[in-house]
Design a protein around this motif. Sequence first.
Motif, PDB file in Angstrom:
ATOM      1  N   PRO A 144      37.870 102.402  20.261  1.00  0.00           N
ATOM      2  CA  PRO A 144      38.402 103.146  21.411  1.00  0.00           C
ATOM      3  C   PRO A 144      39.395 102.269  22.179  1.00  0.00           C
ATOM      4  CG  PRO A 144      36.013 103.359  21.289  1.00  0.00           C
ATOM      5  CD  PRO A 144      36.397 102.299  20.298  1.00  0.00           C
ATOM      6  N   ARG A 145      40.267 102.908  22.935  1.00  0.00           N
ATOM      7  CA  ARG A 145      41.241 102.133  23.701  1.00  0.00           C
ATOM      8  C   ARG A 145      40.527 101.254  24.726  1.00  0.00           C
ATOM      9  NH1 ARG A 145      42.803 105.691  28.228  1.00  0.00           N
ATOM     10  NH2 ARG A 145      41.683 107.659  27.968  1.00  0.00           N
ATOM     11  N   ARG A 146      41.216 100.241  25.199  1.00  0.00           N
ATOM     12  CA  ARG A 146      40.604  99.192  26.018  1.00  0.00           C
ATOM     13  C   ARG A 146      39.889  99.762  27.240  1.00  0.00           C
ATOM     14  NH1 ARG A 146      41.213  93.617  26.620  1.00  0.00           N
ATOM     15  NH2 ARG A 146      39.565  92.941  28.053  1.00  0.00           N
ATOM     16  N   LEU A 147      40.504 100.727  27.922  1.00  0.00           N
ATOM     17  CA  LEU A 147      39.868 101.309  29.101  1.00  0.00           C
ATOM     18  C   LEU A 147      38.511 101.899  28.749  1.00  0.00           C
ATOM     19  CD1 LEU A 147      39.797 102.342  32.025  1.00  0.00           C
ATOM     20  CD2 LEU A 147      41.067 104.368  31.246  1.00  0.00           C
ATOM     21  N   VAL A 148      38.443 102.616  27.633  1.00  0.00           N
ATOM     22  CA  VAL A 148      37.189 103.257  27.232  1.00  0.00           C
ATOM     23  C   VAL A 148      36.145 102.204  26.852  1.00  0.00           C
ATOM     24  CG1 VAL A 148      36.129 104.872  25.612  1.00  0.00           C
ATOM     25  CG2 VAL A 148      38.430 105.313  26.483  1.00  0.00           C
ATOM     26  N   VAL A 149      36.580 101.149  26.187  1.00  0.00           N
ATOM     27  CA  VAL A 149      35.653 100.066  25.839  1.00  0.00           C
ATOM     28  C   VAL A 149      35.043  99.459  27.102  1.00  0.00           C
ATOM     29  CG1 VAL A 149      35.498  97.734  24.875  1.00  0.00           C
ATOM     30  CG2 VAL A 149      36.731  99.516  23.633  1.00  0.00           C
ATOM     31  N   GLU A 150      35.868  99.235  28.117  1.00  0.00           N
ATOM     32  CA  GLU A 150      35.366  98.626  29.349  1.00  0.00           C
ATOM     33  C   GLU A 150      34.478  99.593  30.131  1.00  0.00           C
ATOM     34  OE1 GLU A 150      35.528  95.482  29.829  1.00  0.00           O
ATOM     35  OE2 GLU A 150      36.744  95.318  28.017  1.00  0.00           O
ATOM     36  N   LEU A 151      34.823 100.876  30.113  1.00  0.00           N
ATOM     37  CA  LEU A 151      33.949 101.867  30.748  1.00  0.00           C
ATOM     38  C   LEU A 151      32.600 101.917  30.032  1.00  0.00           C
ATOM     39  CD1 LEU A 151      36.476 104.784  31.407  1.00  0.00           C
ATOM     40  CD2 LEU A 151      35.377 103.334  33.123  1.00  0.00           C
ATOM     41  N   GLY A 152      32.640 101.812  28.707  1.00  0.00           N
ATOM     42  CA  GLY A 152      31.401 101.771  27.942  1.00  0.00           C
ATOM     43  C   GLY A 152      30.570 100.549  28.284  1.00  0.00           C
ATOM     44  N   ARG A 153      31.248  99.430  28.502  1.00  0.00           N
ATOM     45  CA  ARG A 153      30.546  98.203  28.872  1.00  0.00           C
ATOM     46  C   ARG A 153      29.805  98.389  30.204  1.00  0.00           C
ATOM     47  NH1 ARG A 153      31.934  93.524  26.702  1.00  0.00           N
ATOM     48  NH2 ARG A 153      34.104  94.163  26.382  1.00  0.00           N
ATOM     49  N   ALA A 154      30.465  99.054  31.147  1.00  0.00           N
ATOM     50  CA  ALA A 154      29.832  99.307  32.442  1.00  0.00           C
ATOM     51  C   ALA A 154      28.683 100.304  32.297  1.00  0.00           C
ATOM     52  CB  ALA A 154      30.869  99.830  33.430  1.00  0.00           C
ATOM     53  N   PHE A 155      28.902 101.346  31.503  1.00  0.00           N
ATOM     54  CA  PHE A 155      27.878 102.379  31.348  1.00  0.00           C
ATOM     55  C   PHE A 155      26.615 101.817  30.716  1.00  0.00           C
ATOM     56  CE2 PHE A 155      25.990 106.001  28.981  1.00  0.00           C
ATOM     57  CZ  PHE A 155      25.707 106.816  30.065  1.00  0.00           C
ATOM     58  N   LYS A 156      26.762 101.013  29.676  1.00  0.00           N
ATOM     59  CA  LYS A 156      25.577 100.471  29.000  1.00  0.00           C
ATOM     60  C   LYS A 156      24.799  99.524  29.908  1.00  0.00           C
ATOM     61  CE  LYS A 156      27.756  96.426  26.813  1.00  0.00           C
ATOM     62  NZ  LYS A 156      27.012  95.452  27.630  1.00  0.00           N
ATOM     63  N   THR A 157      25.491  98.951  30.896  1.00  0.00           N
ATOM     64  CA  THR A 157      24.848  98.018  31.816  1.00  0.00           C
ATOM     65  C   THR A 157      24.161  98.733  32.972  1.00  0.00           C
ATOM     66  OG1 THR A 157      26.542  96.374  31.280  1.00  0.00           O
ATOM     67  CG2 THR A 157      25.251  95.994  33.283  1.00  0.00           C
ATOM     68  N   LEU A 158      24.734  99.853  33.396  1.00  0.00           N
ATOM     69  CA  LEU A 158      24.265 100.499  34.619  1.00  0.00           C
ATOM     70  C   LEU A 158      23.482 101.787  34.398  1.00  0.00           C
ATOM     71  CD1 LEU A 158      27.545 100.039  36.706  1.00  0.00           C
ATOM     72  CD2 LEU A 158      25.473  98.618  36.801  1.00  0.00           C
ATOM     73  N   ALA A 159      23.730 102.476  33.301  1.00  0.00           N
ATOM     74  CA  ALA A 159      23.110 103.794  33.101  1.00  0.00           C
ATOM     75  C   ALA A 159      21.607 103.673  32.891  1.00  0.00           C
ATOM     76  CB  ALA A 159      23.747 104.495  31.909  1.00  0.00           C
ATOM     77  N   PHE A 160      20.882 104.634  33.415  1.00  0.00           N
ATOM     78  CA  PHE A 160      19.432 104.657  33.232  1.00  0.00           C
ATOM     79  C   PHE A 160      18.947 106.098  33.352  1.00  0.00           C
ATOM     80  CE2 PHE A 160      20.252 104.322  37.726  1.00  0.00           C
ATOM     81  CZ  PHE A 160      19.315 105.156  38.311  1.00  0.00           C
ATOM     82  N   GLY A 161      17.686 106.303  32.993  1.00  0.00           N
ATOM     83  CA  GLY A 161      17.064 107.608  33.170  1.00  0.00           C
ATOM     84  C   GLY A 161      17.764 108.711  32.411  1.00  0.00           C
TER      85      GLY A 161
END
Length: 305
Positions: A144-161
Amino acid sequence: MASATAGADAAPTQSDRDDVARRLLHSSEALSYDPAQEVDWETPLDTNHHGASPEWSTLYGTSYWAEMTPEQQRELTRQEAASVASTGIWFEMILQQMMLRDFYAKDPTEPAFQWALTEIADECRHSIMFARGAAKLRAPAYRPRRLVVELGRAFKTLAFGEAAYAAILVAEEVLDVMQRDWMRDERIAPFVRTINNIHVVEESRHMKFAREETRSRLAGAGWLRRQINALVVAIVSYFIVTSMVHKKVYANAGLDPERATREAKNNEHHKSLLRSSCSGLMEFLGSAGLLTKASMWIYKRANLL
């Protein structure tokens, strides 16, 4: 389809969750695959085969598709299948990290804990299988493009439930519908069909768990929490779906990337196929109270609704 304002279905009890996890564990023991042994990795790629059903190609039904030679069409579907696999690896790595965080320091004797580790082990094998499959299709690493990769990095760190599990469900459901078609299509390379079959069988258990966890985590959730999580899941879904086929597949298939990208963007056949494939998913999200006006707007932008 349930309305956007519908409340969630009755939440599973702890006993229900344990029963589901036990059934999934028993199913995994009875029917699981080792891709290293099941997939024919040795036979050279036969370029007379597609990598995905032509009808699922982003260009199928366009004027450009009609102009392409059969060889170009087959090469495009092989590159597209490899791109979908690469996106699958990216999200499976996100999934694994979210589940590890979710079950960190919880009771390892509980069936759900043991199922979570089983699912993570499945995903590790799937990612290796997808990587080897993409390589055999003679495709580069599509990310995925860089923005999406970084958004994914944030999501995997913060998402729960429920946000984490509903997002997992979206990624798995969209891929599942595609692969159910591909695994039966004799126009597709046999090793790709085997990969799809393995993934469909094992992901069906993952989707069951994601649905149960989404319902369970939403128990007692208020209006605001549902609104926020519905929006988060929709945004994640948008980036997953729009990242599945990288625009570089067109150049790698010997096509004009600008024209191909333009025609793919306006391809009503492909949009319709995505919408029809996600009808069950949208019904579930509606029943869980995760289909709001804001989220529906995003799903429509992603051609999922």
